[in-house]
Design an enzyme around this catalytic site. Sequence first.
Site, PDB file in Angstrom:
ATOM      1  N   GLU A 121     -65.321  95.686 103.809  1.00  0.00           N
ATOM      2  CA  GLU A 121     -64.876  95.515 102.472  1.00  0.00           C
ATOM      3  C   GLU A 121     -66.122  95.412 101.363  1.00  0.00           C
ATOM      4  O   GLU A 121     -65.821  96.053 100.388  1.00  0.00           O
ATOM      5  CB  GLU A 121     -63.996  94.308 102.218  1.00  0.00           C
ATOM      6  CG  GLU A 121     -62.554  94.410 102.716  1.00  0.00           C
ATOM      7  CD  GLU A 121     -61.694  93.281 102.769  1.00  0.00           C
ATOM      8  OE1 GLU A 121     -60.579  93.366 102.521  1.00  0.00           O
ATOM      9  OE2 GLU A 121     -62.281  92.201 103.032  1.00  0.00           O
ATOM     10  N   HIS A 174     -62.868 107.912  55.685  1.00  0.00           N
ATOM     11  CA  HIS A 174     -62.273 109.329  54.897  1.00  0.00           C
ATOM     12  C   HIS A 174     -60.680 109.391  55.637  1.00  0.00           C
ATOM     13  O   HIS A 174     -60.724 108.981  56.879  1.00  0.00           O
ATOM     14  CB  HIS A 174     -63.153 110.270  55.387  1.00  0.00           C
ATOM     15  CG  HIS A 174     -62.565 111.669  54.731  1.00  0.00           C
ATOM     16  ND1 HIS A 174     -62.288 111.969  53.578  1.00  0.00           N
ATOM     17  CD2 HIS A 174     -62.245 112.792  55.575  1.00  0.00           C
ATOM     18  CE1 HIS A 174     -61.824 113.171  53.504  1.00  0.00           C
ATOM     19  NE2 HIS A 174     -61.891 113.685  54.707  1.00  0.00           N
ATOM     20  N   ASN A 175     -59.918 109.889  54.930  1.00  0.00           N
ATOM     21  CA  ASN A 175     -58.376 110.133  55.468  1.00  0.00           C
ATOM     22  C   ASN A 175     -58.207 108.625  56.283  1.00  0.00           C
ATOM     23  O   ASN A 175     -57.542 108.990  57.526  1.00  0.00           O
ATOM     24  CB  ASN A 175     -58.229 111.230  56.275  1.00  0.00           C
ATOM     25  CG  ASN A 175     -58.508 112.430  55.231  1.00  0.00           C
ATOM     26  OD1 ASN A 175     -58.243 112.486  54.215  1.00  0.00           O
ATOM     27  ND2 ASN A 175     -58.682 113.545  55.886  1.00  0.00           N
ATOM     28  N   ASP A 215     -54.381 109.019  50.236  1.00  0.00           N
ATOM     29  CA  ASP A 215     -53.920 110.412  49.617  1.00  0.00           C
ATOM     30  C   ASP A 215     -52.486 110.259  49.555  1.00  0.00           C
ATOM     31  O   ASP A 215     -51.608 110.329  50.475  1.00  0.00           O
ATOM     32  CB  ASP A 215     -54.423 111.388  50.852  1.00  0.00           C
ATOM     33  CG  ASP A 215     -54.718 112.757  50.188  1.00  0.00           C
ATOM     34  OD1 ASP A 215     -54.453 113.037  49.134  1.00  0.00           O
ATOM     35  OD2 ASP A 215     -55.271 113.620  51.197  1.00  0.00           O
ATOM     36  N   ASP A 234     -75.437 109.753  82.882  1.00  0.00           N
ATOM     37  CA  ASP A 234     -75.534 110.285  84.013  1.00  0.00           C
ATOM     38  C   ASP A 234     -76.039 111.559  84.180  1.00  0.00           C
ATOM     39  O   ASP A 234     -75.185 112.509  83.736  1.00  0.00           O
ATOM     40  CB  ASP A 234     -74.122 109.875  84.705  1.00  0.00           C
ATOM     41  CG  ASP A 234     -73.890 110.195  86.220  1.00  0.00           C
ATOM     42  OD1 ASP A 234     -74.915 110.325  86.947  1.00  0.00           O
ATOM     43  OD2 ASP A 234     -72.905 110.378  86.615  1.00  0.00           O
TER      44      ASP A 234
END
Length: 771
Positions: A159, A306-307, A338, A715
């Site tokens: 294990e 933004h947005n 908006d 990696d």
Amino acid sequence: MMASLIQDRLTTDQDLLLMQEGMLIRKVRSKSWKKLRYFRLQNDGMTVWHARQAGGSEKPTFSISDVETVRKGHDSELLRSLAEEFPLEQGFTVVFHGRRSNLDLVANSVEEAQTWMQGLQLLVDLVTSMDQQEQLDQWLSDWFQRGDKNQDGRMSFGEVQRLLHLMNVEMDQEYAFNLFQTADISQSGTLEGEEFVQFYKALTKRNEVQELFENFSADGQKLTLLEFVDFLQGEQKEKDNAPDLALELINRYEPSDSGKLRHVLSLDGFLSYLCSKDGDIFNPACLPIYQDMTQPLSHYFINSSHNTYLVGDQLCGQSSVEGYIRALKRGCRCVEVDVWDGPSGEPVVYHGHTLTSRIPFKDVVAAVAQYAFQTSDYPLILSLENHCSWEQQQTLAQHLTEILGEQLLSTPLDGLLPTQLPSPEQLRGKILLKGKKLETLEEDVEDEDEEEEPECDLELQQGSELEPEPEPQEQEQEQEQEQEPFLRSKDKKKKLKPILCPALSALVVYLKSVPFHTFSHSRENYHFYETSSFSESKARNLVKEAGNEFVQHNTWQLSRVYPSGLRTDSSNYNPQELWNAGCQMVAMNMQTAGLEMDICDGLFRQNGVCGYVLKPDFLRDAQTSFNPERPISPYKAQILLVQVISGQQLPKVNTKEKCIVDPLVKVEIFGIHADTARQETNYVENNGFNPYWGQTLSFRVLVPELTMLRFVVKDYDWKSRNEFIGQFTLPWTCMQQGYRHIHLLSRDGISLHPASIFVYISIQEDLETES
């Protein structure tokens, strides 16, 4: 090790006991997708799994460390839309760190909902309050649970071998077996709790730290107070207060009481210090609000979105109040709204002329009212892109005044006409509207005594800006045209342009939107309280063509830069080149992770994450000669040496058990064009657990005050692009010299604890620089 706070609570807390038994809960993804699932808290107290039914095949749903908070059903847009189908009291939302979507759930009763809400929040609070050692204990506990495949509370060597692969380390089998036998004090052939801790300590022995310790320790066993002071002064560049600091650090990090009494630091205490906030590359003195907050708004970089309503792309993405909540919670101080005409007289927020979904304007304002000042007390700017008819503009004004109340700044401070923009300190706790305005601020102050509601007058006032701000992709073309907002064009294809409603106009005080023509036009015709927006391409061109003029312009007037309308995938530009010219509101698509957002997050990580960072003095001086394209003395070049020493517990990129990472470190410098550079180390084969590089990278930097550093671990892959593992980005001005750990963040900016890299940082003056 296992008897952590969480383990104690799992056996005593009633909510957690019920959660471990499991419950059927409805998972809700949309109005049409609502399915029952069996949710269960695992015995580790750190993960929640789910199955299609009780007793069915379970799979992980989320880890407690990924959870930011738990909200009531009333606070969920989706659950509110289903209120007729499910009682809101039975609903709750699991909110995750980063950009992961919320998890909306509906329990079978109010009591069951309360059990999960209280239990989850308790676990989140426990994880959040853990100190460094408790975090490590919990991390080890998690690994033990994962490695103990048959869940018998002990681990065989087989294990342990499997666990080593899971933990990203390839190790000689004989060496691993020797460590295993040494840790197996009971000689049972297995490792139990404390034995596993000893095995881990042997596995993570830091030879490079021990060598450093022995270089400064006369007996190799301890650092005396004087030896530690020498280390702090000579290596860590702690000058004036080193003796006091040494005492403070010994008291904080030395684990033994006798060591504290004798004012000495053991190897364990030394390692604890190096891995702590005090040993971090990011200077802890820059974490609280440490800058002068009493200068005009134009003297600060402002964390801008933004947005903001989008949580996906700009063509078909979802519009959500969640976008505002996330932006505000991460310290954003300028959000975009908006707004367009909606059904039943209620304005809606969405990305015009696209398939993005729509949300009621009043819901956005309600979320802003609730979250505006949870992370930062300093002023919040609502950048209003108004496309509404006169009638719905009245509704906008009504919602803003009624929902925001005292938070909304609708008159000049003290009713006086200022000569420069107010400071963040003066505007604490206030929300400012940025948008078109009928009158000048001077006229506003003169009219302030008049109490009457302004009538909508169809007379065109001289010099008024009456159109809503145009769509970004149209703005540059439209700025050059004459504006006739009250007249229908003879060309019948053109629509009647909306009239600006005086009630809405009156709410704009210090941030009146005006079109930009030239810098000389702005100097001659505009006031300090007027602000212009620039597309990224326009702003970049201005930096290249008139860098010094742009810098001078930004000392007295605010500029907002927004991403190109062609970025339909909501990608980002690099904000650094706009900051170099002193642009304050460099708006980012915050829903999109990547290099550009790392740079933005890195700058605003300092100063209490308050969303305001004071610009360097040469970007605040109205007569400055600084040009980001051609910087000249008195800026003295600095030589930065970065020795990349080692890495610790780097996470796996590929989840396959046998795959181990081959890590390399890339150091990236972002600043003025001449300073921007990248270098990387070689890769270490098959070791993400404790790789050693020992390589030094060198950089020459001309304007350190505008420099950001990004450390990226990747990696190595010879067949394709190197894969991202983790990163950390910070301003040069917040960097500590000496032996430092860099604690890595995920692509979403979430801690990858305990993953880190160990470096040595040295800054020297370039002797070849001309004086």
